[in-house]
Design a protein around this motif. Structure first.
Motif, PDB file in Angstrom:
ATOM      1  N   LEU A  53     -86.207  49.988 -65.778  1.00 23.04           N
ATOM      2  CA  LEU A  53     -88.086  51.205 -66.113  1.00 23.04           C
ATOM      3  C   LEU A  53     -88.117  51.450 -66.055  1.00 23.04           C
ATOM      4  CD1 LEU A  53     -87.341  50.122 -62.140  1.00 23.04           C
ATOM      5  CD2 LEU A  53     -88.083  48.306 -64.112  1.00 23.04           C
ATOM      6  N   ALA A  54     -87.388  52.807 -66.444  1.00 23.48           N
ATOM      7  CA  ALA A  54     -87.909  54.286 -66.832  1.00 23.48           C
ATOM      8  C   ALA A  54     -88.466  54.050 -68.334  1.00 23.48           C
ATOM      9  CB  ALA A  54     -86.221  55.491 -66.466  1.00 23.48           C
ATOM     10  N   GLU A  55     -87.095  53.391 -68.682  1.00 23.64           N
ATOM     11  CA  GLU A  55     -87.302  53.101 -70.161  1.00 23.64           C
ATOM     12  C   GLU A  55     -88.505  52.992 -70.789  1.00 23.64           C
ATOM     13  OE1 GLU A  55     -84.418  52.334 -69.054  1.00 23.64           O
ATOM     14  OE2 GLU A  55     -83.291  54.032 -69.507  1.00 23.64           O
ATOM     15  N   ALA A  56     -89.588  51.823 -70.338  1.00 20.82           N
ATOM     16  CA  ALA A  56     -90.418  50.765 -69.660  1.00 20.82           C
ATOM     17  C   ALA A  56     -91.507  51.932 -69.747  1.00 20.82           C
ATOM     18  CB  ALA A  56     -90.906  50.012 -69.278  1.00 20.82           C
ATOM     19  N   VAL A  57     -91.585  53.293 -69.041  1.00 17.61           N
ATOM     20  CA  VAL A  57     -92.740  54.181 -68.950  1.00 17.61           C
ATOM     21  C   VAL A  57     -92.695  54.771 -70.315  1.00 17.61           C
ATOM     22  CG1 VAL A  57     -93.411  55.935 -67.247  1.00 17.61           C
ATOM     23  CG2 VAL A  57     -92.514  53.851 -67.003  1.00 17.61           C
ATOM     24  N   ALA A  58     -91.334  55.362 -70.397  1.00 18.23           N
ATOM     25  CA  ALA A  58     -90.944  56.472 -71.935  1.00 18.23           C
ATOM     26  C   ALA A  58     -91.495  55.830 -73.051  1.00 18.23           C
ATOM     27  CB  ALA A  58     -89.415  57.085 -71.510  1.00 18.23           C
ATOM     28  N   ALA A  59     -91.660  54.152 -73.272  1.00 21.30           N
ATOM     29  CA  ALA A  59     -91.364  53.811 -74.637  1.00 21.30           C
ATOM     30  C   ALA A  59     -93.692  53.426 -74.374  1.00 21.30           C
ATOM     31  CB  ALA A  59     -91.776  51.882 -74.351  1.00 21.30           C
ATOM     32  N   SER A  60     -93.901  54.233 -74.377  1.00 25.72           N
ATOM     33  CA  SER A  60     -95.643  53.799 -74.376  1.00 25.72           C
ATOM     34  C   SER A  60     -96.366  54.985 -74.618  1.00 25.72           C
ATOM     35  CB  SER A  60     -96.349  54.059 -72.531  1.00 25.72           C
ATOM     36  OG  SER A  60     -97.930  53.698 -72.718  1.00 25.72           O
ATOM     37  N   SER A  61     -96.580  55.368 -75.487  1.00 31.86           N
ATOM     38  CA  SER A  61     -97.635  56.112 -76.273  1.00 31.86           C
ATOM     39  C   SER A  61     -98.825  56.950 -75.637  1.00 31.86           C
ATOM     40  CB  SER A  61     -97.855  56.016 -77.553  1.00 31.86           C
ATOM     41  OG  SER A  61     -98.283  55.023 -78.050  1.00 31.86           O
ATOM     42  N   GLU A  62     -98.984  56.412 -74.405  1.00 29.07           N
ATOM     43  CA  GLU A  62    -100.377  56.791 -73.824  1.00 29.07           C
ATOM     44  C   GLU A  62     -99.737  57.208 -72.670  1.00 29.07           C
ATOM     45  OE1 GLU A  62    -103.398  52.622 -74.585  1.00 29.07           O
ATOM     46  OE2 GLU A  62    -101.021  52.244 -73.904  1.00 29.07           O
ATOM     47  N   PRO A  63    -100.459  58.701 -72.207  1.00 24.21           N
ATOM     48  CA  PRO A  63    -100.307  59.081 -71.269  1.00 24.21           C
ATOM     49  C   PRO A  63    -101.320  58.895 -70.091  1.00 24.21           C
ATOM     50  CG  PRO A  63    -100.686  60.662 -72.834  1.00 24.21           C
ATOM     51  CD  PRO A  63    -101.180  59.336 -73.511  1.00 24.21           C
ATOM     52  N   TRP A  64    -101.920  58.699 -69.836  1.00 16.88           N
ATOM     53  CA  TRP A  64    -102.658  57.706 -68.814  1.00 16.88           C
ATOM     54  C   TRP A  64    -102.448  56.842 -67.965  1.00 16.88           C
ATOM     55  CZ3 TRP A  64    -105.041  54.048 -66.401  1.00 16.88           C
ATOM     56  CH2 TRP A  64    -105.640  53.971 -65.492  1.00 16.88           C
ATOM     57  N   PHE A  65    -101.489  55.546 -69.271  1.00 16.45           N
ATOM     58  CA  PHE A  65    -100.760  54.758 -68.405  1.00 16.45           C
ATOM     59  C   PHE A  65     -99.102  55.094 -68.395  1.00 16.45           C
ATOM     60  CE2 PHE A  65    -103.917  52.016 -70.552  1.00 16.45           C
ATOM     61  CZ  PHE A  65    -103.710  51.375 -69.714  1.00 16.45           C
ATOM     62  N   ARG A  66     -98.819  55.615 -68.847  1.00 14.37           N
ATOM     63  CA  ARG A  66     -97.380  56.235 -68.557  1.00 14.37           C
ATOM     64  C   ARG A  66     -97.343  56.788 -66.863  1.00 14.37           C
ATOM     65  NH1 ARG A  66     -96.685  58.431 -73.905  1.00 14.37           N
ATOM     66  NH2 ARG A  66     -97.145  60.629 -72.910  1.00 14.37           N
ATOM     67  N   GLU A  67     -98.183  57.842 -66.203  1.00 14.59           N
ATOM     68  CA  GLU A  67     -98.435  58.425 -65.286  1.00 14.59           C
ATOM     69  C   GLU A  67     -98.895  57.641 -64.531  1.00 14.59           C
ATOM     70  OE1 GLU A  67    -100.160  61.960 -66.860  1.00 14.59           O
ATOM     71  OE2 GLU A  67     -98.906  62.465 -68.865  1.00 14.59           O
ATOM     72  N   ARG A  68    -100.364  56.976 -64.493  1.00 13.69           N
ATOM     73  CA  ARG A  68    -100.970  56.820 -63.513  1.00 13.69           C
ATOM     74  C   ARG A  68    -100.751  54.709 -63.652  1.00 13.69           C
ATOM     75  NH1 ARG A  68    -104.077  59.616 -60.106  1.00 13.69           N
ATOM     76  NH2 ARG A  68    -104.461  62.295 -61.331  1.00 13.69           N
ATOM     77  N   ILE A  69    -100.324  54.742 -64.269  1.00 12.32           N
ATOM     78  CA  ILE A  69    -100.053  52.753 -64.042  1.00 12.32           C
ATOM     79  C   ILE A  69     -98.571  51.990 -63.698  1.00 12.32           C
ATOM     80  CG2 ILE A  69    -100.527  50.499 -64.596  1.00 12.32           C
ATOM     81  CD1 ILE A  69    -103.319  52.196 -64.467  1.00 12.32           C
ATOM     82  N   TYR A  70     -97.762  52.618 -65.234  1.00 14.73           N
ATOM     83  CA  TYR A  70     -96.417  52.364 -65.505  1.00 14.73           C
ATOM     84  C   TYR A  70     -95.838  52.708 -63.592  1.00 14.73           C
ATOM     85  CZ  TYR A  70     -98.474  50.218 -69.459  1.00 14.73           C
ATOM     86  OH  TYR A  70     -99.266  49.591 -70.856  1.00 14.73           O
ATOM     87  N   ALA A  71     -95.638  54.288 -64.122  1.00 13.48           N
ATOM     88  CA  ALA A  71     -95.111  55.348 -62.833  1.00 13.48           C
ATOM     89  C   ALA A  71     -95.195  54.174 -61.442  1.00 13.48           C
ATOM     90  CB  ALA A  71     -95.189  56.461 -63.184  1.00 13.48           C
ATOM     91  N   LYS A  72     -96.329  53.785 -61.611  1.00 14.33           N
ATOM     92  CA  LYS A  72     -96.799  53.870 -60.331  1.00 14.33           C
ATOM     93  C   LYS A  72     -95.820  51.779 -60.109  1.00 14.33           C
ATOM     94  CE  LYS A  72    -100.682  51.413 -59.314  1.00 14.33           C
ATOM     95  NZ  LYS A  72    -102.116  51.189 -59.739  1.00 14.33           N
TER      96      LYS A  72
END
Length: 189
Positions: free
Chosen positions: A160-179
């Motif tokens: 789960l954490a690795e999926a968020v970290a793998a994205s190079s798109e900050p908005w997706f990491r912070e607002r979508i995948y973390a959610k």
């Protein structure tokens, strides 16, 4: 077929982003515009999937060629008004998986996504909005994966954490995948 208007009206937002986006999605859906096809170059419906393994400890991501980033799977409605069917179809096309199933037929998340103008198949696509709904799907993480070369160059399972970290798109990491991960954890506990 699941009625999107009813689903959106009955949806309980997780946070302010979902609450605000839900209001806009409902307004646009009630506007009478064609939002179901890419003929509307301003905004159209898409369906995404947060695909998890049966233990809910891994999620499936693909390396999206246009965005040059690891991302969730999904795609355009292209006239289909059953967005769960769209999400299931897109996961199969983008990953090669055949045993994908919904954890629930209810909406898991919703978001309005901005898409920058880009070239696709030799043609310019203007900047626009994806009116997106996300479903929680499940698949066997031992099933073989396959790329869809015209859209992605890799597919893989991530913690789960690795999926968020793998994205190079900050908005997706912070607002979508973390959610999505927070909602997944809340569902499991």
């Amino acid at each position: 077929m699941r009625n999107l208007l009813e689903q959106l009206e009955g949806y309980t937002p997780w946070n302010e982003q979902e609450e605000r986006d839900r209001v806009v999605l409902l307004s646009m859906l009630k506007s009478g515009q064609d939002l179901w096809t890419r003929e509307n170059e301003t905004a159209h419906f898409t369906a995404s999937a947060w695909v998890t393994d049966p233990t809910r400890t891994k999620v499936l991501m693909c390396y999206h060629n246009i965005y040059d980033s690891w991302s969730w799977l999904g795609g355009h409605a292209d006239g289909d008004r059953d967005l769960l069917v769209v999400a299931l179809r897109e996961v199969g096309e983008e990953s090669g998986l055949t045993s994908v199933r919904p954890v629930s037929e209810n909406l898991f998340s919703l978001e309005i996504l901005t898409v920058d103008g880009h070239e696709k198949r030799g043609r310019y696509v203007p900047s626009h909005l994806h009116l997106n709904v996300t479903y929680l799907l499940e698949a066997d993480d031992a099933e073989p994966l396959a790329v869809k070369p015209d859209e992605n160059s890799a597919v893989g399972w991530f913690g789960l954490a690795e999926a968020v970290a793998a994205s190079s798109e900050p908005w997706f990491r912070e607002r979508i995948y973390a959610k999505l991960n927070a909602k997944l954890r809340a569902r499991v506990n």
